[in-house]
Scaffold this motif. Structure first.
Motif, PDB file in Angstrom:
ATOM      1  N   CYS A   1       0.827  -1.210   0.000  1.00  0.00           N
ATOM      2  CA  CYS A   1       0.000   0.000   0.000  1.00  0.00           C
ATOM      3  C   CYS A   1       0.861   1.261   0.000  1.00  0.00           C
ATOM      4  CB  CYS A   1      -0.970   0.003   1.162  1.00  0.00           C
ATOM      5  SG  CYS A   1      -0.166   0.242   2.737  1.00  0.00           S
TER       6      CYS A   1
ATOM      7  N   TYR B   1      -4.049   3.056   1.959  1.00  0.00           N
ATOM      8  CA  TYR B   1      -4.598   2.027   1.088  1.00  0.00           C
ATOM      9  C   TYR B   1      -4.272   2.416  -0.348  1.00  0.00           C
ATOM     10  CZ  TYR B   1      -7.633  -1.387  -1.018  1.00  0.00           C
ATOM     11  OH  TYR B   1      -8.091  -2.444  -1.765  1.00  0.00           O
ATOM     12  N   ALA B   2      -3.681   1.505  -1.080  1.00  0.00           N
ATOM     13  CA  ALA B   2      -3.366   1.725  -2.491  1.00  0.00           C
ATOM     14  C   ALA B   2      -2.685   3.071  -2.747  1.00  0.00           C
ATOM     15  CB  ALA B   2      -4.638   1.589  -3.340  1.00  0.00           C
TER      16      ALA B   2
ATOM     17  N   TYR C   1     -12.471   0.597   5.050  1.00  0.00           N
ATOM     18  CA  TYR C   1     -11.255  -0.228   5.009  1.00  0.00           C
ATOM     19  C   TYR C   1     -10.685  -0.404   6.414  1.00  0.00           C
ATOM     20  CZ  TYR C   1      -6.532  -1.852   4.061  1.00  0.00           C
ATOM     21  OH  TYR C   1      -5.361  -2.567   4.066  1.00  0.00           O
TER      22      TYR C   1
ATOM     23  N   VAL D   1      -6.194  -5.955  -3.196  1.00  0.00           N
ATOM     24  CA  VAL D   1      -5.840  -4.570  -3.512  1.00  0.00           C
ATOM     25  C   VAL D   1      -5.744  -4.353  -5.025  1.00  0.00           C
ATOM     26  CG1 VAL D   1      -4.668  -3.995  -1.371  1.00  0.00           C
ATOM     27  CG2 VAL D   1      -3.410  -5.163  -3.162  1.00  0.00           C
TER      28      VAL D   1
ATOM     29  N   PHE E   1     -11.088   2.244  -2.821  1.00  0.00           N
ATOM     30  CA  PHE E   1     -11.552   1.056  -2.111  1.00  0.00           C
ATOM     31  C   PHE E   1     -12.857   0.507  -2.693  1.00  0.00           C
ATOM     32  CE2 PHE E   1     -13.219  -0.974   1.932  1.00  0.00           C
ATOM     33  CZ  PHE E   1     -12.308  -2.013   1.920  1.00  0.00           C
TER      34      PHE E   1
END
Ligand SMILES: Nc1ncnc2c1ncn2[C@@H]1O[C@H](COP(=O)(O)OP(=O)(O)OP(=O)(O)O)[C@@H](O)[C@H]1O
Ligand SMILES: Nc1ncnc2c1ncn2[C@@H]1O[C@H](COP(=O)(O)OP(=O)(O)O)[C@@H](O)[C@H]1O
Ligand code: SF4
Ligand code: SF4
Ligand SMILES: [Mg+2]
Ligand SMILES: [Mg+2]
Lengths: 325, 329
Positions: free
Chosen positions: B44, B228-229, B249, B278, B290
């Motif tokens: 991430c 995230y990402a 998330y 992901v 997400f």
């Protein structure tokens, strides 16, 4: 009464190591040094303990990936540690394994279809070509992978999907016991939850017994029926889940559990901070192997080795504090 | 006062499969003496974020944009020489795998000594004495003997402690620890965490702690940023984040880990799953990062990326429905 599915009696595995050129005395890694336990049908027994304490060696001995030094491994009443190749073949089918690293344990050149078909063919489980196809596709359903994926190769999958393929391959042999050696340890949190749930569902569905090897105590508590705690090649405590997590008795079990940080900010914890590192299994300490780090060590511990004794209906502990002097 | 202020950090890598937007527009700050945890699953962008702060990203294939203000100076504008003076002096780092950052052919004593000689201008004798002191401080038994040993002669836990000794040898203002205990056993992890807390109290350094272990976060962080990402999706003080996570998330992450004591509390029920995996950072993402895994996703989410909004005191999250999610949870 029928025998337990698996019985391990006083198992020892000492790996010889190369000593210096002029050193005549051979040296050994005492990886597993007298371990006994049983697993019932449909039961999960977890092996926990720190890196190098011998968990994987126990698992590999049960899978007979090497010859053991001494002791017995008995599957359904029949010894497998010294079984002849013919008998061993059928026995091998009944005990399968899922490893930590799904990538290195799958042949990158094989398609998923062939990975799954191999054990079915090897153990002669399919009656016909159609039956083989039915089995292979239903395995995909079982581990919740799309059937189209059968024609792909391992590198085209994510870590979690590869672990599903590894589980499907183990199931293909229709085993009664699966050794899961850190099977979820390398996975990310969200994927780990998916695989843990899958293993629990499969256990219920097929009545599988699991030897669950892990250093993640929270996952173990979530998954297991009983726990065996290992330290330097020995079991120091075995007990049902409730006893281990509510009332651990061995000083090492207590320290191990207290060291796990809780995901609760501000939680009042008093971790027992052990001094020093795990000693080498080449020269394990005399007496109680834990005595070099034990907060309760006393004279007797340094010379005399404690044996496993029953401290409750199903709880066994190896510590002098539990014994009459 | 903010010691470190990161503004719109973008670290991209040119790869054969397209541009990997490993870190894509992340802003955050760390106050003096504060511990900020960065959490999120593998890939991430946690390590890339920390390597960017140290300017240790290979360029090319990497490219860093945005601004990283440390004690008032933009690190991205410094010359390589100026940056070297900051690294290991004002900012030091503990890496995920100690073996890769310790030099295998130098004794551990020499490595600590050289850090001290370069950065603090100590002479050899003074540096040697200080090195032994540092090893004692991080709990290495027989430090006088250990200074003469090579990294491979030490256990994993000892190597990690040596790294901490090296990292702290110069009393940094900021310590970046990337998964400092992930490779270690819990009893050794407990030793290392205690050590980091003690040192922090003593030296007053700010810490950026990167981990995916929520237990470790709860134990030592004051504030948490969830990635995230390649994006920051939520940030809050630690107690607030665990009590009322706003981003789906974060809620998923917290629900997916079993807690010790679950069998006694009767909460050893099914784990919450976050379905799917992901997204590929080499493909452009429209809308919420997400959305592909989120149970609450709507067409709005798939079309428009939510911005970071205040959802509570010092609590921000990037979700169109964050407030609703929190009420529903
Ligand atoms: N083939 C081998 N030759 C020599 N020593 C070995 C061999 N296999 C394992 N060992 C040693 O035996 C001991 C036990 O190893 P084992 O792999 O069983 O540990 P483990 O409990 O599974 O650890 P981990 O949690 O790190 O997987 C270790 O000291 C290891 O280095
Ligand atoms: N040198 C590099 N070249 C190309 N891609 C990279 C490089 N380093 C990291 N990445 C990519 O950046 C993303 C984030 O990685 P990283 O920050 O290491 O994740 P983590 O959060 O697990 O620390 C990943 O997709 C990774 O593959
Ligand atoms: S026997 Fe002695 S050293 Fe071993 S665990 Fe018990 S008290 Fe500790
Ligand atoms: S914006 Fe929509 S898709 Fe994204 S996290 Fe919030 S609800 Fe889910
Ligand atoms: Mg192992
Ligand atoms: Mg990383």
């Amino acid at each position: 009464m029928s025998p337990p599915l698996l019985q391990v009696n006083d198992l020892k595995k000492h790996f010889p190591i190369k000593s210096g050129l002029f050193n005549r005395k051979p040296e050994f890694v005492y990886a597993v040094d007298g371990v006994s336990f049983e697993i019932a049908r449909g039961e999960t027994l977890s092996l926990v303990g720190e890196s190098g304490c011998g968990k994987s060696t126990v698992g590999r001995a049960i899978l007979r990936l090497f010859e053991i030094t001494s002791g017995q491994v008995i599957l359904d009443g029949q010894r497998i540690d010294d079984a002849a190749p013919g008998t061993m073949r059928q026995m091998r089918r009944r005990v399968q394994v899922v490893f930590q690293d799904p990538f290195s344990s799958l042949n990158p050149r094989m398609r998923v279809r062939d990975i799954l078909a191999e054990p079915i063919r090897n153990f002669g489980l399919a009656k016909s070509a159609e039956d083989l196809e039915v089995r292979v596709t239903s395995l995909m359903d079982t581990v919740r992978l799309p059937r189209e994926a059968l024609n792909r190769r391992p590198h085209e999958f994510s870590g979690g999907q590869r672990q599903r393929i590894g589980i499907a391959r183990a199931l293909a042999a229709e085993p009664e016991l699966i050794v899961c050696d850190e099977a979820v340890s390398a996975l990310d949190v969200s994927v780990k939850a998916q695989i843990v749930n899958l293993l629990q569902d499969l256990q219920r569905e097929f009545g599988l017994a699991l030897l669950f090897i892990s250093h993640d105590l929270a996952i173990v508590e979530h998954m297991t029926h009983r726990v065996a705690v290992m330290y330097l090649g020995k079991i120091v405590e075995v007990a049902p889940r409730r006893e281990i997590f509510a009332a651990p008795r061995h000083p090492y079990t207590k320290a191990l559990l207290s060291a796990v940080p809780l995901p609760e900010p501000g939680a009042q914890r008093n971790p027992i901070i052990l001094k020093g590192d795990v000693p080498s299994p080449i020269n394990p300490p005399k007496g109680c192997r834990f005595h070099t780090r034990c907060p309760f060590v006393f004279d007797r511990c340094r010379t005399e080795e404690p044996t496993l004794r029953a401290t409750g209906p199903e709880q066994w502990v190896a510590c002098h504090l539990e014994e009459p002097p | 006062m903010a010691l470190l202020e990161v503004e719109n950090l973008q670290t991209h890598f040119r790869t054969p499969g397209g541009i990997n937007r490993a870190v894509d527009g992340v802003s955050f700050h760390v106050n003096e003496g504060e511990t900020l945890a960065i959490v999120g699953e593998s890939g991430c962008g946690k390590s890339v974020t920390s390597m960017s702060l140290m300017r240790l990203i290979p360029e090319p294939p990497g490219r860093i944009a945005g601004s990283i203000r440390f004690a008032g100076r933009d690190l991205l504008k410094l010359s390589d020489r100026e940056m070297r003076a900051i690294r290991g002096n004002d900012i030091s780092m503990i890496f995920q795998e100690p073996m890769t950052s310790l030099n295998p052919v130098l004794t551990v004593g020499r490595q600590i000594r050289e850090t001290l000689m370069i950065h603090q201008g100590l002479d050899k004798q003074a540096a040697e004495a200080h090195a032994i002191e540092m090893l004692t401080l991080v709990g290495i038994p027989e430090p006088k003997r250990r200074v003469g040993e090579y990294p491979h002669q030490l256990s994993g836990g000892m190597r990690q402690r040596v790294m901490i000794a090296v990292a702290l040898a110069c009393n940094p203002k900021l310590l970046i620890a990337d998964e400092p205990t992930t490779a270690l056993d819990v009893t050794i992890q407990a030793q290392i965490l205690k050590l980091m807390l003690d040192l922090k109290r003593r030296v007053g350094a700010a810490i950026i702690l990167i981990t995916h272990d929520l237990g470790v976060v709860a134990e030592i962080a004051e504030r948490v940023m969830v990635m995230y990402a390649g994006r920051k999706v939520e940030e809050a003080p630690v107690a607030e984040l665990f009590r009322s996570p706003r981003h789906p998330y974060t809620q998923g992450l917290l629900g997916a880990v079993p807690k010790l004591g679950s069998s006694l509390a009767g909460t050893a029920t099914r784990l919450a799953e976050i379905p799917g995996q992901v997204p590929d950072l080499r493909k452009p993402i429209t809308g919420c990062v997400f959305a592909g895994r989120c149970a609450l996703a709507t067409d709005l989410c798939r079309q428009y990326a939510p911005g970071l909004e205040e959802k509570g005191p010092r609590h921000i999250a990037a979700c169109h429905y964050a407030a609703k999610g929190a009420i529903a949870a």
